[in-house]
Each structure stands twice: as structure tokens, then as C-alpha cells.
Design a protein around this motif. Structure first.
Motif, mmCIF file in Angstrom:
data_model
loop_
_atom_site.group_PDB
_atom_site.id
_atom_site.type_symbol
_atom_site.label_atom_id
_atom_site.label_comp_id
_atom_site.label_asym_id
_atom_site.label_seq_id
_atom_site.Cartn_x
_atom_site.Cartn_y
_atom_site.Cartn_z
ATOM 1 N N GLY A 93 0.498 -1.154 0.208
ATOM 2 C CA GLY A 93 0.168 -0.006 0.002
ATOM 3 C C GLY A 93 0.558 1.290 -0.613
ATOM 4 N N LYS A 94 0.755 1.909 0.559
ATOM 5 C CA LYS A 94 1.129 3.248 1.381
ATOM 6 C C LYS A 94 1.578 4.315 1.785
ATOM 7 C CE LYS A 94 -0.521 4.568 -3.371
ATOM 8 N NZ LYS A 94 0.569 5.153 -4.682
ATOM 9 N N PHE A 95 2.994 5.166 2.414
ATOM 10 C CA PHE A 95 2.904 4.890 3.249
ATOM 11 C C PHE A 95 2.228 5.973 4.428
ATOM 12 C CE2 PHE A 95 5.339 8.169 6.238
ATOM 13 C CZ PHE A 95 6.833 7.116 6.107
ATOM 14 N N PRO A 96 2.580 5.666 5.482
ATOM 15 C CA PRO A 96 3.073 4.868 6.715
ATOM 16 C C PRO A 96 2.870 3.394 6.409
ATOM 17 C CG PRO A 96 1.792 5.684 7.692
ATOM 18 C CD PRO A 96 1.294 6.313 6.132
ATOM 19 N N PHE A 97 2.364 2.249 5.353
ATOM 20 C CA PHE A 97 1.500 1.002 5.134
ATOM 21 C C PHE A 97 1.235 0.931 6.824
ATOM 22 C CE2 PHE A 97 5.715 2.311 3.706
ATOM 23 C CZ PHE A 97 5.246 2.119 1.831
ATOM 24 N N PRO A 98 -0.618 1.736 6.885
ATOM 25 C CA PRO A 98 -0.866 0.770 7.847
ATOM 26 C C PRO A 98 -1.335 -0.502 8.359
ATOM 27 C CG PRO A 98 -2.293 2.669 6.717
ATOM 28 C CD PRO A 98 -1.178 3.199 6.052
ATOM 29 N N PRO A 162 18.398 2.828 2.267
ATOM 30 C CA PRO A 162 16.906 3.148 1.751
ATOM 31 C C PRO A 162 15.966 2.085 0.660
ATOM 32 C CG PRO A 162 18.446 5.304 1.634
ATOM 33 C CD PRO A 162 19.461 3.631 2.219
ATOM 34 N N LEU A 163 17.505 1.836 -0.254
ATOM 35 C CA LEU A 163 16.946 1.067 -1.643
ATOM 36 C C LEU A 163 16.391 -0.680 -0.718
ATOM 37 C CD1 LEU A 163 18.904 1.930 -4.359
ATOM 38 C CD2 LEU A 163 16.014 2.738 -3.826
ATOM 39 N N GLU A 226 11.580 5.064 7.606
ATOM 40 C CA GLU A 226 12.728 5.650 7.256
ATOM 41 C C GLU A 226 13.010 5.680 5.986
ATOM 42 O OE1 GLU A 226 15.356 6.564 10.088
ATOM 43 O OE2 GLU A 226 13.518 6.462 11.646
ATOM 44 N N SER A 227 13.732 4.367 5.803
ATOM 45 C CA SER A 227 14.796 4.147 4.872
ATOM 46 C C SER A 227 13.764 4.433 3.523
ATOM 47 C CB SER A 227 14.945 2.868 4.689
ATOM 48 O OG SER A 227 15.783 2.296 5.375
ATOM 49 N N PHE A 228 12.264 4.044 3.378
ATOM 50 C CA PHE A 228 11.821 3.532 2.385
ATOM 51 C C PHE A 228 11.022 5.478 2.094
ATOM 52 C CE2 PHE A 228 7.230 5.173 0.096
ATOM 53 C CZ PHE A 228 7.204 4.246 -0.926
#
Length: 311
Positions: A93-98, A162-163, A226-228
Motif C-alpha cells: 500500500g501507501k506510506f506509512p503502510f497502515p 533506503p533501497l 524511514e528508509s523508504f
């Protein structure tokens, strides 16, 4: 993963052999960087542990540094090892991936174990190995302490790359193949060989408050999120670094062993890329070391702060 006490020396020997035999294969964070992260993590413990406990880590510093790369060696022969190093958060899904549960059992019930494994397991791997390290401290089992400390440190460092938090882990979805290695191997090897940790800027201090970690999986998932958030700046920085460069001024194709071809980016590119990153690689490097130390410290505290001086 359960490993019998008496088999650890054999396993370590096999990993060392594989390191020599397969050194041409690509690695993550880079062997040099993983080792230096452990070196900095050990230094960080000096002011937070009693002398007897810190001296244990100092005494075994060489082992913990040299074996910081063992999980990467396992990846070369064990197909189940790779997913332990990352989590593709954007597959949930989308950040923050709830919608992604933190607890392993809840996540497994929702998505299925095969799906979770296909998309990466690093937060849960960190939690499991921290539990194993805690038990090793309780039992004062030297070999298992060293094994799990060296390994969990590697996973913590990977979680802060990050990656390692995106499906587009190597820029393959945006035509930026190889960005993974350029960020976490080539950059540190080129610019950080004489690197010494400095006090972090105020903007990063919020991430580095040294503490005993209450919920390992929850904290690890926070690190992955954070990395994402840094994935987009990395990819944009890579494109910006390539602007105005072409031909050999950008990269060249070289043929390696067994006819393998790979791209070698020019020093001009890396100078531009360094400017675009604006200290990001160094900051993640330092934060990784801080968090490795926190995991080691947490396991020791949870074990009842055992006296390690007689090991």
C-alpha cells in the motif's frame, strides 16, 4: 533458525571459504561498510555499558567486524536468505503502510507466509535474532553470542538502507539499474575509506537517542519506513548526477569473469552523485551503527545484564 552449538565453527569456516570463492558477486552496503558499521557500534557501547560488558565487545571486536558480512555470504548459497535483508514496503500500500501488521502472526494471517517471504522479512528477522542473542547472553554461550551479534548487526544495517525498503530496489523499474550498488557499495568505498564518525547534525538527532528498545519489530519497521522515505531522493539524485554526462564521461561497459558485462560509472558521476546525496550515505551509515549498538545493548539488558568478564 536453530543452529547446534557444535556446528558453529564449521559454518563459520564454510562462510569464509565462500567469501574467497565468490568474491566477484555483488554485495550490499559493501563488505567494507558493514565491517565499519560494527566497528563504530562497538565504540558506541563504551559510554552506555559497564566496563566488564564493554570489554567483552572490545575483546571480540575482530570477530564481530570480520563476521559482519556472514549473512551476505549465506545469500550466495541459501535461497531463503535473500528476503531476510529487505522489505518491499510499497507492495503493502501507501506510506506509512497502515495495513501491514507489525506482529508476525498477524501479518502472516493477513497476507500469508509465502507472500511475506516474497516481499522481504528484515524487521521480523531482526526481532528473531535479537531474541536469540538475548537467550545466548542469558546462557553465557560465547559462540552463540558472537554468532547472533554479528548477524543481527548486519540485518539492522541493511534495514537502514533506503533501497532495502522498496520494490524498485535496484532502479530496475525506472531505468536506473545498478543504483543499489552505487549508493551502498561504491559510494562508501570511494568517499569513506578514511571516514571517522562525527557528531550527527541536529536534524538527525531525533533518530539516534540511545535507548533500550521496547518493541524490536515495531522499531525495526519504523527504521524501514524511514528508509523508504529516502528512496525517492536517492533515485532523483542518481538522475541528477547523470545530467550533462555521456559516453565514457558517464560510464563504460567492462567484461569480467566468464564474459559477464557490467557498467562502471565514472569519477565525474560519483562526484556529482556525492553532491546530490548531501551527506545522506554518511548519515545512514552513522545511524546504522547507533542502532546496531542499541540492539546489542537491548539484548544484554533483557538477559539481565549478565557479567561477561569470565567468558
Amino acid at each position: 533458525m536453530k543452529i547446534k552449538h557444535q556446528r558453529l565453527p564449521i559454518i563459520i569456516f564454510i562462510f569464509a571459504f565462500l567469501l574467497m570463492s565468490f568474491s566477484f558477486l555483488p554485495v550490499v552496503w559493501g563488505f567494507w561498510a558493514h565491517k565499519q558499521i560494527h566497528r563504530l557500534a562497538i565504540n558506541r557501547l563504551e559510554n552506555v555499558m559497564p566496563a566488564s560488558a564493554f570489554n567483552f565487545f572490545r575483546k571480540h571486536e575482530k570477530f564481530l567486524i570480520e563476521h559482519a558480512v556472514d549473512p551476505d555470504d549465506r545469500r550466495r548459497i541459501d535461497p531463503t536468505e535473500g528476503p531476510q535483508h529487505y522489505i518491499d514496503l510499497d507492495r503493502f500500500g501507501k506510506f506509512p503502510f497502515p495495513d501491514l501488521p507489525v506482529r508476525w502472526e498477524d501479518a502472516k494471517q493477513k497476507y500469508g507466509e509465502d507472500s511475506l517471504r516474497a516481499n522481504g522479512l528484515v524487521p521480523w528477522r531482526i526481532s528473531n535474532f535479537t531474541d536469540s542473542l538475548t537467550l545466548a547472553f542469558q546462557k553465557k554461550d560465547l559462540e552463540r553470542i558472537l554468532f547472533f551479534a554479528a548477524n543481527v548487526g548486519h540485518y539492522v544495517a541493511d534495514c537502514n538502507v533506503p533501497l532495502h525498503a522498496t520494490e524498485n530496489y535496484d532502479g530496475q523499474l525506472t531505468g536506473q539499474n545498478g543504483i543499489h550498488g552505487r549508493w551502498e557499495s561504491e559510494y562508501p568505498e570511494r568517499f569513506m575509506r578514511h571516514y571517522e564518525a562525527r557528531p550527527l547534525p541536529d536534524s538527525l538527532l531525533q533518530y539516534t537517542s540511545f535507548k533500550e528498545i521496547e518493541n524490536i519489530t515495531e522499531e525495526s519497521m519504523k527504521w524501514a519506513r524511514e528508509s523508504f522515505l529516502l528512496c525517492s531522493p536517492v533515485l532523483k539524485g542518481d538522475l541528477a548526477a547523470q545530467k550533462g554526462l555521456s559516453g565514457d564521461s558517464l560510464k563504460k561497459i567492462v567484461t569480467g569473469r566468464e564474459g559477464r558485462k557490467r557498467e562502471i560509472y565514472s569519477p565525474f558521476y560519483y562526484e556529482h552523485f556525492k553532491g546530490e546525496m548531501n551527506g545522506m550515505v554518511e548519515s545512514r551509515f552513522e545511524i546504522s551503527a547507533e542502532r546496531v549498538a542499541m540492539i546489542w545493548f537491548t539484548a544484554w539488558v533483557r538477559a539481565g545484564k549478565p557479567d561477561l568478564s569470565n567468558l
